[in-house]
Motif scaffolding. Structure first.
Motif, PDB file in Angstrom:
ATOM      1  N   UNK A  10       0.829  -1.215   0.000  1.00 51.03           N
ATOM      2  CA  UNK A  10       0.000   0.000   0.000  1.00 51.03           C
ATOM      3  C   UNK A  10       0.859   1.259   0.000  1.00 51.03           C
ATOM      4  N   UNK A  11       1.997   1.208   0.683  1.00 53.07           N
ATOM      5  CA  UNK A  11       2.905   2.355   0.712  1.00 53.07           C
ATOM      6  C   UNK A  11       3.604   2.520  -0.638  1.00 53.07           C
ATOM      7  N   UNK A  25      -5.145   0.924   9.022  1.00 50.39           N
ATOM      8  CA  UNK A  25      -6.307   0.613   8.177  1.00 50.39           C
ATOM      9  C   UNK A  25      -6.537  -0.906   8.131  1.00 50.39           C
ATOM     10  N   UNK A  26      -5.452  -1.663   7.958  1.00 54.77           N
ATOM     11  CA  UNK A  26      -5.555  -3.123   7.912  1.00 54.77           C
ATOM     12  C   UNK A  26      -6.023  -3.679   9.257  1.00 54.77           C
ATOM     13  N   UNK A  27      -5.458  -3.169  10.335  1.00 58.51           N
ATOM     14  CA  UNK A  27      -5.808  -3.655  11.667  1.00 58.51           C
ATOM     15  C   UNK A  27      -7.248  -3.330  12.054  1.00 58.51           C
ATOM     16  N   UNK A  28      -7.833  -2.325  11.408  1.00 59.45           N
ATOM     17  CA  UNK A  28      -9.233  -1.980  11.651  1.00 59.45           C
ATOM     18  C   UNK A  28     -10.184  -2.859  10.837  1.00 59.45           C
ATOM     19  N   UNK A  29      -9.636  -3.788  10.056  1.00 59.10           N
ATOM     20  CA  UNK A  29     -10.468  -4.707   9.273  1.00 59.10           C
ATOM     21  C   UNK A  29     -11.090  -4.077   8.047  1.00 59.10           C
ATOM     22  N   UNK A  38      -7.743  -9.007   5.878  1.00 60.92           N
ATOM     23  CA  UNK A  38      -6.276  -8.962   5.801  1.00 60.92           C
ATOM     24  C   UNK A  38      -5.687  -8.211   6.981  1.00 60.92           C
ATOM     25  N   UNK A  39      -4.508  -8.642   7.398  1.00 65.51           N
ATOM     26  CA  UNK A  39      -3.738  -7.926   8.407  1.00 65.51           C
ATOM     27  C   UNK A  39      -2.584  -7.227   7.682  1.00 65.51           C
ATOM     28  N   UNK A  40      -1.920  -6.310   8.374  1.00 66.97           N
ATOM     29  CA  UNK A  40      -0.793  -5.587   7.775  1.00 66.97           C
ATOM     30  C   UNK A  40       0.296  -6.543   7.318  1.00 66.97           C
ATOM     31  N   UNK A  41       0.425  -7.675   8.007  1.00 66.50           N
ATOM     32  CA  UNK A  41       1.478  -8.643   7.692  1.00 66.50           C
ATOM     33  C   UNK A  41       1.071  -9.646   6.610  1.00 66.50           C
ATOM     34  N   UNK A  53     -11.572  -0.099   2.152  1.00 61.69           N
ATOM     35  CA  UNK A  53     -12.591   0.889   2.510  1.00 61.69           C
ATOM     36  C   UNK A  53     -11.900   2.171   2.938  1.00 61.69           C
ATOM     37  N   UNK A  54     -12.044   3.220   2.119  1.00 67.77           N
ATOM     38  CA  UNK A  54     -11.534   4.557   2.436  1.00 67.77           C
ATOM     39  C   UNK A  54     -12.727   5.419   2.819  1.00 67.77           C
TER      40      UNK A  54
END
Length: 88
Positions: A10-11, A25-29, A38-41, A53-54
């Motif tokens: 994403x970066x 964002x990933x950790x918030x589901x 998905x998780x950040x990892x 979702x933005x």
């Protein structure tokens, strides 16, 4: 073959400016890969479908390529937006 973590992808693509924000964002589901939360990892592969979702917008995209780093004008070549829709 190259593999990238979701937050790094994403970066690099500049969909989210900072890796720490991508992790939040990933950790918030708010991101799924091929229909799975998905998780950040989480590992991103070529051909994966991401739904992000933005705020009030749901963006579906397909991963075309993976790179550790790209120039700003090449970042959009790494993915293809399939659809964007508003959500309430």
């Amino acid at each position: 073959m190259i593999e990238l973590r979701l937050d790094k992808f994403l970066k690099v693509t500049r969909l989210i400016k900072r890796r720490t924000m991508a992790k939040e964002v990933a950790d918030q589901g708010r991101i799924t890969i091929n229909g799975n939360k998905a998780k950040a990892s989480s590992i991103v592969s070529v051909g994966d479908e991401l739904v992000i979702k933005f705020g009030q917008k749901l963006v579906t995209l397909e991963v075309n390529a993976l790179k550790e780093a790209v120039k700003k004008d090449e970042a959009e070549m790494l993915y293809k937006v399939i659809k964007e829709e508003k959500v309430n």
